[in-house]
Structures are given as C-alpha cells and as structure tokens.
Design an enzyme around this catalytic site. Sequence first.
Site, short mmCIF file in Angstrom:
data_model
loop_
_atom_site.label_atom_id
_atom_site.label_comp_id
_atom_site.label_asym_id
_atom_site.label_seq_id
_atom_site.Cartn_x
_atom_site.Cartn_y
_atom_site.Cartn_z
N ARG A 1 -10.12 -11.60 2.19
CA ARG A 1 -11.04 -12.61 1.66
C ARG A 1 -10.41 -14.00 1.71
O ARG A 1 -11.14 -15.00 1.75
CB ARG A 1 -11.45 -12.23 0.24
CG ARG A 1 -10.33 -12.24 -0.77
CD ARG A 1 -10.66 -11.44 -2.02
NE ARG A 1 -10.71 -10.01 -1.73
CZ ARG A 1 -11.00 -9.07 -2.64
NH1 ARG A 1 -11.28 -9.42 -3.88
NH2 ARG A 1 -11.03 -7.79 -2.31
N LYS B 1 0.83 -1.20 0.00
CA LYS B 1 0.00 0.00 0.00
C LYS B 1 0.87 1.26 0.00
O LYS B 1 2.02 1.23 0.47
CB LYS B 1 -0.88 0.03 1.26
CG LYS B 1 -1.94 -1.04 1.34
CD LYS B 1 -2.70 -0.93 2.65
CE LYS B 1 -3.75 -2.02 2.78
NZ LYS B 1 -4.90 -1.79 1.91
#
Length: 470
Positions: free
Chosen positions: A321, A247
């Site tokens: 996920r 990120k």
Amino acid sequence: MVYNYKNTLDTSKDYILPCRKDQLEDVKSFLPIENPDFDGSFSTYQLLYGKGGNRIYLLGIGEDKHSAQIEAAFRKLCFDTKKYWGKSMQVYANDLSKDEVRKAVIGLEMAHYTIGEFRSKKEKQTKLSVTFTSTSSLKIILDEGKYTGETINKIKALVDAPPNIKTPEFLGKWAQKSAESAKYKCTVLKPAELKKQGFEAVLSVGKGSINKPVVIINEYKGNKNKKIDVCLVGKGITFDSGGLSIKPSTNLHYMKSDMGGAAVVLGVVELIAKLKLNINVTGIVCSAENAVDAESYRPGDVINSYSGKTIEIIDTDAEGRLVLADGLSYAVKNIKPEYLIDLATLTGSVVRTLGYHAAGMFTNNADLAETTSKIGYKVHERVWQLPMFEDYESDLHSDVADIRNFSGNPLAGATNAAKFLEAFTEDHDKWMHLDIAGVSFGSSSYAKMKSASGYGIQLITELIKEKTLK
C-alpha cells in the site's frame, strides 16, 4: 501458434467439434458414428476416428452458464492431447459466437504456457496451425484472441519467475522491451530520479534490498486528441520478505508472486497497444523488493510520500500500500485520468473473505462497480464489492503522522488497506482498487506447485473497452 479461418471443414483431417450439453444433433453430420457415448458436459472430451484414421475430438462446452469459461475447456483438451496433434488442427466454429471463438483461441494459447522456463532441459513446443471453420469472417476476433492469450502467458511467466531473476530492474527492462515491440512509450525512473521527484514511500520500501526500486510509466496514446482515459497502477513487489516484520518461512518462496498487480498493468498496456485501440492509457508500476538489511525501514518510523502526507509505519509487511500510495498520488497530480484503477496482491484478509474465486473490489463509484462486476462474470474473472464506509477511517489514525499504514485490527484488513489507498487519491470520483491476492496465484491442474493464473488481463481490458470505446 498460427490461426486462420475458412468456410468449410475438411473431414479427412483432424478436427474439434465443440458440443453443447445434450445437443449432439447439432454436429451429427460430422460424426463418424451415429451415437457416440457423449453428452457435451462442460470440459469433457472424447476421441473418435474418421474413415481415414483422422482424429475427431468431441469437446463438451456445457450449458449457457459455461460460456464465460469456454477457454478452460479448450485449454484442457489442448493441454491433454496436443502431443498427438501434429502440425495442424481444425475447430468447427459455426455454432460458436464470436466471443466464444475469442475465448477458444485464448484457451488454446494458454495450453502452450510452459512453466519450466528455468529447467536445464526444456520441453519442445511444436509450431501448430489452427483453422477455425465458419461462414462468418473471423480474422479480427482470431487476432484478438491470440494477442490476449499470448499476453496472459507473458504475465504468467513474469509472476512465476524466480525473484533472483525478476528484480525491479528486470521489470523495467521487460517493460522497455515490450514498449519497443508493441509501439508505446516507456519511462523507467531509477533511485536518483525517484528521490528528485519525491517517491519517498517507494524508496523507503526498497531501502533494505541490494536490488533498488524503480517506477515504470507506460504510455499508450491511440487517440492524440484526448486526455488520458484510464490510468492503471500496479503493486510491483518482486519479493516480499515482510521486511523487519518478517514473514514466517512457510510458503515464503511464493512471495515472488507479490507483483501480480504490476504484471496485469504491464500486460494490459501491451495488449491494448497491440489491439491499436482508439484510447489513451497510462500504466504505472511501483516496484521494489521488501528485504531485511541494516538500512531497512522500521516499525515506528515516519516516512514521507509523493503526496506530501507523512505515514507512520506500524508493520513493514504492509508495504504494498505504500508503493501504491506514491503511484496513485503521481497519477492524480500529473496524469489526471478519467478512470483510476489500481491492482495489487495486497492482503491475506481478502483471501480469508472471498477465498480463491473472486477479487475484492473497492470503489465509491456505483456505475464503475456495476460495470466491473458484470464484465467479471462475462470473462469469468469475478469481483465482489466490499465496503468503504467512513467508519473504517479511525483504524488508520496516527498520533505522530498524517496516517498509519496498518491498523493492527485482525478484522477488516482488506478494507483498511483500501481506505489507506483512498487517502492518496484526492477523492478521485472514478477510482477503484482491486485486491487480487486470492486469484492471481494459486493451485492449478497444470502445475504441481502453486502458479500464476493470468487473472486480470481480460477483466481490465474489457472494462477499459466498455468505459471508453463509445
């Protein structure tokens, strides 16, 4: 804080008078002056003084539409003025419903949350006794409000905790301590056991961190003769660097909050145990730190999962996920609950879609969607249903594995994530995914930086009660 109730208000001592908009007449007999300049607008307040110098707080609770937010009014009043309260306060509650009383207690509790846990000099908290006056018995509702408010504060403290303290192992120890206190069962699976049982996706996400992953399984059984009513699965990424798909540095320090879903699961199980509800609930938290190291999993890798399905990694920043996939598969295969609900701070896409005022809700069960939406308005923890059309499945096609973890499509990211999770539910007919990325953590009038909101505790607890206590 300590809460009790009695039948009559002692007008010689400090008290709070909740007042609905333009209905000052309802509390006129308790006012020291005839016409105070106050209209009861929501979350406004005015200080008056009684004959003996006691403080009287007029608190505006607005119109009927504000009933779901009543804790916000009590929280603001308490936060702003508690330094003047001394050791006791009264609340005139004869005109409040029991649900509004519960919400008032939650607000008072939330006002005592201290975000500066890790400062060298901590703010001193005065032990406060609050008496609600009403002709109705309030013991049960006061206890419920207190337990709920305390739980919200505990999960906020978890989400706000720094990632060097709040490791996956720390979450496991937190859960074990909670289980001992609230009388439920907690099992913490560590790497060797995770490998043995096949939690391959969890292990892959945690490979790059010195803080090894865990899976926490909390079990509360209030009804010994029933199967598991509800299984909750929470994303517990204690810090998310993005992995090798790293990120940008802007706001990276806020990635300590990426375990907001796990915090809700931990809190709800504890709260239900404290309330001694006649239901059976299991909470699963899949926790890892998504870090960068020579051993980190890579874009292009194909990893295994608890379900046996193989997953092509397109983006290591789509890690939440992956851990949820293992948790959902474990629940379906081993727990077989009537309702299966997962919560996660999963996508930036849901924030771009709904902003900071509603969670994204994904389910194919119309009744579950309708009930959750109704309760969301009731407790002011709102949800909005987003589509789960089969058309989206092609976005997750992989040539080299059973499924890929990221579509690469700049559109419909929240739905693509939900469709990925659906692939690991074995078509469970009462499954729901809540993407709480926009509502779990954000700006607040009670902190200068972004902080935890406590979203989800009331929503999920009330949903479980609605669907199981019949």
